[in-house]
Design a protein around this motif. Sequence first.
Motif, PDB file in Angstrom:
ATOM      1  N   LEU A 184       0.868  -1.056   0.208  1.00 34.90           N
ATOM      2  CA  LEU A 184      -0.256   0.105  -0.263  1.00 34.90           C
ATOM      3  C   LEU A 184       0.978   1.236  -0.111  1.00 34.90           C
ATOM      4  CD1 LEU A 184      -2.768  -1.188   2.751  1.00 34.90           C
ATOM      5  CD2 LEU A 184      -2.713  -1.647   0.134  1.00 34.90           C
ATOM      6  N   GLY A 185       0.640   2.215   0.587  1.00 33.69           N
ATOM      7  CA  GLY A 185       1.369   3.390   0.948  1.00 33.69           C
ATOM      8  C   GLY A 185       2.394   3.366   2.049  1.00 33.69           C
ATOM      9  N   LEU A 186       2.629   2.095   2.677  1.00 32.59           N
ATOM     10  CA  LEU A 186       3.302   1.695   3.790  1.00 32.59           C
ATOM     11  C   LEU A 186       4.728   1.578   3.812  1.00 32.59           C
ATOM     12  CD1 LEU A 186       0.453  -0.024   5.640  1.00 32.59           C
ATOM     13  CD2 LEU A 186       1.155   2.462   5.912  1.00 32.59           C
ATOM     14  N   GLY A 187       5.081   1.358   2.437  1.00 36.73           N
ATOM     15  CA  GLY A 187       6.622   1.236   2.118  1.00 36.73           C
ATOM     16  C   GLY A 187       7.043  -0.222   2.196  1.00 36.73           C
ATOM     17  N   ASP A 188       8.252  -0.538   2.418  1.00 42.10           N
ATOM     18  CA  ASP A 188       8.848  -1.899   2.578  1.00 42.10           C
ATOM     19  C   ASP A 188       8.469  -2.750   3.751  1.00 42.10           C
ATOM     20  OD1 ASP A 188      10.292  -3.984   2.539  1.00 42.10           O
ATOM     21  OD2 ASP A 188      12.435  -2.960   1.883  1.00 42.10           O
ATOM     22  N   GLN A 189       7.696  -3.608   3.342  1.00 45.00           N
ATOM     23  CA  GLN A 189       7.158  -4.617   4.898  1.00 45.00           C
ATOM     24  C   GLN A 189       7.870  -5.897   4.448  1.00 45.00           C
ATOM     25  OE1 GLN A 189       5.642  -3.245   7.202  1.00 45.00           O
ATOM     26  NE2 GLN A 189       5.528  -0.999   5.894  1.00 45.00           N
ATOM     27  N   GLY A 190       8.631  -6.227   3.734  1.00 40.83           N
ATOM     28  CA  GLY A 190       9.184  -7.378   3.550  1.00 40.83           C
ATOM     29  C   GLY A 190       8.624  -8.852   3.493  1.00 40.83           C
ATOM     30  N   ALA A 191       8.609  -9.743   4.322  1.00 39.14           N
ATOM     31  CA  ALA A 191       7.901 -10.846   4.235  1.00 39.14           C
ATOM     32  C   ALA A 191       6.587 -10.659   4.822  1.00 39.14           C
ATOM     33  CB  ALA A 191       8.552 -12.040   5.002  1.00 39.14           C
ATOM     34  N   ASN A 192       6.461  -9.621   5.765  1.00 42.43           N
ATOM     35  CA  ASN A 192       4.965  -9.178   6.150  1.00 42.43           C
ATOM     36  C   ASN A 192       4.121  -8.830   5.153  1.00 42.43           C
ATOM     37  OD1 ASN A 192       6.371  -9.102   8.721  1.00 42.43           O
ATOM     38  ND2 ASN A 192       5.639  -7.615   9.509  1.00 42.43           N
ATOM     39  N   ASP A 221      10.370 -13.826  -0.403  1.00 41.39           N
ATOM     40  CA  ASP A 221      11.396 -12.624   0.412  1.00 41.39           C
ATOM     41  C   ASP A 221      12.562 -12.716   0.133  1.00 41.39           C
ATOM     42  OD1 ASP A 221      12.502 -11.780   2.312  1.00 41.39           O
ATOM     43  OD2 ASP A 221      11.815 -13.469   4.080  1.00 41.39           O
ATOM     44  N   VAL A 222      13.040 -11.555  -0.579  1.00 42.04           N
ATOM     45  CA  VAL A 222      14.359 -11.156  -1.003  1.00 42.04           C
ATOM     46  C   VAL A 222      15.096 -10.317  -0.078  1.00 42.04           C
ATOM     47  CG1 VAL A 222      13.811 -11.773  -3.434  1.00 42.04           C
ATOM     48  CG2 VAL A 222      13.536  -9.294  -2.437  1.00 42.04           C
ATOM     49  N   GLY A 223      14.616 -10.257   1.086  1.00 39.32           N
ATOM     50  CA  GLY A 223      15.066  -9.281   2.051  1.00 39.32           C
ATOM     51  C   GLY A 223      14.304  -7.935   2.292  1.00 39.32           C
ATOM     52  N   GLN A 240      17.965  -9.363   5.997  1.00 34.97           N
ATOM     53  CA  GLN A 240      18.882  -8.854   5.261  1.00 34.97           C
ATOM     54  C   GLN A 240      18.672  -8.036   4.337  1.00 34.97           C
ATOM     55  OE1 GLN A 240      20.276 -12.364   3.266  1.00 34.97           O
ATOM     56  NE2 GLN A 240      21.779 -12.971   4.742  1.00 34.97           N
ATOM     57  N   GLU A 241      19.340  -7.052   3.865  1.00 32.98           N
ATOM     58  CA  GLU A 241      19.276  -5.980   2.836  1.00 32.98           C
ATOM     59  C   GLU A 241      18.476  -6.568   1.534  1.00 32.98           C
ATOM     60  OE1 GLU A 241      20.905  -2.504   2.524  1.00 32.98           O
ATOM     61  OE2 GLU A 241      19.969  -2.772   4.586  1.00 32.98           O
ATOM     62  N   ARG A 242      17.617  -6.141   0.787  1.00 30.72           N
ATOM     63  CA  ARG A 242      17.186  -6.565  -0.283  1.00 30.72           C
ATOM     64  C   ARG A 242      18.196  -6.935  -1.495  1.00 30.72           C
ATOM     65  NH1 ARG A 242      11.786  -6.536  -1.648  1.00 30.72           N
ATOM     66  NH2 ARG A 242      10.618  -5.786   0.137  1.00 30.72           N
ATOM     67  N   LEU A 243      17.603  -7.910  -2.021  1.00 31.91           N
ATOM     68  CA  LEU A 243      18.722  -8.310  -3.054  1.00 31.91           C
ATOM     69  C   LEU A 243      18.256  -7.750  -4.425  1.00 31.91           C
ATOM     70  CD1 LEU A 243      20.294 -11.084  -3.920  1.00 31.91           C
ATOM     71  CD2 LEU A 243      18.128 -12.103  -4.526  1.00 31.91           C
TER      72      LEU A 243
END
Length: 606
Positions: A184-192, A221-223, A240-243
């Motif tokens: 959404l407009g909530l940015g990077d949430q990774g695996a969440n 999940d790439v980090g 980890q940081e994103r791939l």
Amino acid sequence: MAQRQVLHGLGRSIGWSMGHKRQPNSTTVRYSHWMPTIAKSDYRKSVDPKYNKGMGYTYEERQRLSLCGLLPPAYRTMKQQLYAVSESFANQTSDLHRYIFLRALRQRHERLYFEFLSKKVNECMPIIYTPTVGTACVKFSLLHYTALGLYVTRYDKGHVIDVLKNWPHTEIRAVCITDGERILGLGDQGANGMGISVGKMDLYTALGRIPPQFLMPAVLDVGTNNQTHLADPLYIGIRQERLRGPEYEEIVQEFMDAVVEVWGPQTLIHFEDFATPNAFKFINKYQDCYCYFNDDIQGTAATGLAAFLGVERISKKPLQDHVIFMVGAGSACLGIAKLVIKELLKRNVSEKDAYKNIYISDQSGLVTKETKVMIPDLKPFCKDMPPMNSLEEMVEKFKPSILLGATGSAGIFTEKVLRTMGKHNERPAIFAVSNPTTKAECTAEQAYNFTEGRALFCSGSPFPPVVFNGKRIVPGQANNSFAFPGVALAVMCTRPFKIPDDVFLVAAKTLADYAEKHYPGEEKLFPTTVEACDVAFDIAVNVAKYFFDKGLSNVFPKPDDICDFIKQQQYYTNYDSSLPPVWEYPELPSVPLPDEWEKKTKKQRS
Ligand SMILES: NC(=O)C1=CN([C@@H]2O[C@H](COP(=O)(O)OP(=O)(O)OC[C@H]3O[C@@H](n4cnc5c(N)ncnc54)[C@H](OP(=O)(O)O)[C@@H]3O)[C@@H](O)[C@H]2O)C=CC1
Ligand SMILES: CC(=O)C(=O)O
Ligand SMILES: [Mg+2]
């Protein structure tokens, strides 16, 4: 033999086949005592969310399935169970608790869950979808209890296919995947980001009535670069940081190919909430060779265009004569802008004229030939004019009749911007489509208050009705959930190998026509969310016709009645059974449900 038929009938009535390992000569009563192992396995199946009927198992079924004593004595019809759910739902203390409650119901009793969603769309959509799903994603580490979807990680490289094969259902027809980078407009949430894939696929069933066993939500999940998650000891993903770069693209490619290998090339692959540069890279790479679509670009485009067609109808001014100003140069705005161009070109508007009235801006201001453009799809929209920065000044200068924001930046439609829209337009069209609600460019109240109630306003997440000068105005919801469930239903039924952009034109027109047909003479751009299921069906019918007419369907022959053809493949929650009892059980007294609840549960438009 007769006994076996009864058992088979019962199996069908509760939704699974009973198999052949039965005692053909035993009576049913003795069978349930003689075969404890089978009886126990029946019990496990009877509480499997897919088959579970909760207290809706009839006394006959309880006897036959050795469930007597394992359930409270009362029997509940589906309606009574719905009442129980709605009471518990209402008693939850916050929207997040309602989300948790619904997730738990989904894990326990699938048909009741989907029946509840379809009966209570207005109440449930804001929970399982935007805005609450956004909160759920942020807190997903605390909410994760059991496999809701499939997690594929960068470390599964070379083995993605093995991970896919672990999914318990064997016939998957649609996958929704996110890498969690722009939730959404909530940015990077990774695996969440799993919460988003799950929410989207729940709408496939709740609105499109696509059987849930055909659907698989997934996260790649790439980090994550979200520092809060990286520091959270309970974060569920790879810390980890994103791939980036070729390795990232290789794992995405492996996922695509593994889906095709395991479930076939007609499996719908829905990309959701990828960051915009990747979203455009993948749509350009995959659209023509996989059964693929990107919801943030194409689903949103269909909804956005439908809203503009509504503005065209209400203003009685052709779309090409409207000045459209888009704030945001991401997936949402660019997707809509591209589909508007497609529509105008189909109307024989020249390419020059089609682009002429569409302005796009980003954080650095108007997108011009000077702008450093990272996404090639944005280039044709660059204006040959001097740079401009202030939104207020741009709205004053270009005098748009349609202003659409998809920025994830709350409140950027200031009082001055809105008043300027009102000054230049009799019916200013104002769309604040960012999600969740906290990210909306303005509220419904602001849009109406600062335009003397004249705005044609829609938002991405729902706003409650506003009373202006004694008039109650119900804001529309401009959300891709009005488009993707119908498109997905058509794809599931017709099994094409690819999904051309024209499909989203069909979806847009169907959605716009629905509003026109059901609200004749009213200034309504969108139907209400309770009609989203009917809209999805109409879209599915028209898109399916498109696939058949264009020779893209892989279902032969073309059915005579497409409505019926689609209906037959939809999911129904009914689990009535009309079996005779094994031993007598008296009719137990029951109490009618409150009238008030019965009335509220009937479909209401607004
Ligand atoms: N209602 C619906 O159906 C949908 C809604 N959305 C919502 O739209 C929003 C954007 O999504 P998406 O397009 O994928 O996101 P992106 O992050 O890709 O794009 C956001 C764009 O907005 C620009 N922007 C951000 N803040 C401002 C500002 N203050 N002024 C001007 N421009 C600004 C960014 O500019 P820059 O590039 O310079 O940073 C960028 O171009 C999200 O909130 C999302 O939830 C998305 C899809 C569907
Ligand atoms: C609705 C949607 O897809 C989004 O906000 O990303
Ligand atoms: Mg999205």
